[in-house]
Design an enzyme around this catalytic site. Structure first.
Site, PDB file in Angstrom:
ATOM      1  CG  HIS A   1      -1.978  -1.022   1.203  1.00  0.00           C
ATOM      2  ND1 HIS A   1      -3.047  -0.990   2.072  1.00  0.00           N
ATOM      3  CD2 HIS A   1      -2.161  -2.119   0.434  1.00  0.00           C
ATOM      4  CE1 HIS A   1      -3.841  -2.015   1.821  1.00  0.00           C
ATOM      5  NE2 HIS A   1      -3.323  -2.725   0.835  1.00  0.00           N
TER       6      HIS A   1
ATOM      7  CD  GLU B   1      -1.947   4.064   3.429  1.00  0.00           C
ATOM      8  OE1 GLU B   1      -3.118   4.287   3.784  1.00  0.00           O
ATOM      9  OE2 GLU B   1      -1.650   3.259   2.519  1.00  0.00           O
TER      10      GLU B   1
ATOM     11  CB  CYS C   1      -6.499  -0.648   5.296  1.00  0.00           C
ATOM     12  SG  CYS C   1      -4.774  -1.199   5.204  1.00  0.00           S
TER      13      CYS C   1
ATOM     14  CB  CYS D   1      -1.950   1.415   6.276  1.00  0.00           C
ATOM     15  SG  CYS D   1      -1.537   0.639   4.688  1.00  0.00           S
TER      16      CYS D   1
END
Length: 148
Positions: free
Chosen positions: A57, A59, A87, A90
């Site tokens: 992701h 992040e 999410c 993260c």
């Protein structure tokens, strides 16, 4: 509009630029930047399809890059700007890295950390939501509309 708001919008636009890079790769268009002492030290965008890695992701990419840049795992003096609410995975990484401040654009009603684990961030992490939310959210909505 005050200077802080202007800075938050400026850095969120940089995160949106990263989201565009993801879009160009046919990735979910989410982007992130990490700022330390008024300087962008890391950038990231979703690479889950490119790397065949569900943890890739935006992040996560940015946190790894920032830690390498700073030579340490804690990002207490940093601000993470991300186009969409993180999410749970993260949010956990943000907590472990002890990110000082999180600024995100659009809310993620389906998979955002606030729904499943609202207390998952580090207690000292300051959170600001809704910065350029319309632009951030529309990018993702348009992406999934084209996929359907």
């Amino acid at each position: 509009m005050d200077l802080k708001t202007n800075l938050d919008e400026y850095y969120m636009k940089q995160a949106l630029y990263e989201a565009q890079k993801a879009l160009e790769r046919d990735e979910v268009p989410i982007g992130a930047v990490i700022v330390c002492q008024d300087r962008i030290i890391a950038r990231g965008h979703n690479l889950t399809e490119t790397l065949t890695d569900v943890t890739a992701h935006a992040e996560m990419q940015a946190i790894t890059a920032a830690s390498q840049f700073l030579g340490g795992k804690y990002l207490t003096d940093c601000v993470l700007y991300v186009t969409v609410e993180p999410c749970v995975m993260c949010a956990g990484a943000i907590a472990w890295a002890q990110v000082g401040k999180l600024v995100y654009g659009g809310a993620d009603e389906k998979r955002g950390f606030r729904k499943y684990a609202p207390d998952s961030l580090h207690p000292k992490t300051n959170v600001i939501s809704g910065v350029l939310a319309d632009e951030c959210g529309q990018l993702v909505k348009d992406f999934f509309k084209k996929k359907r």
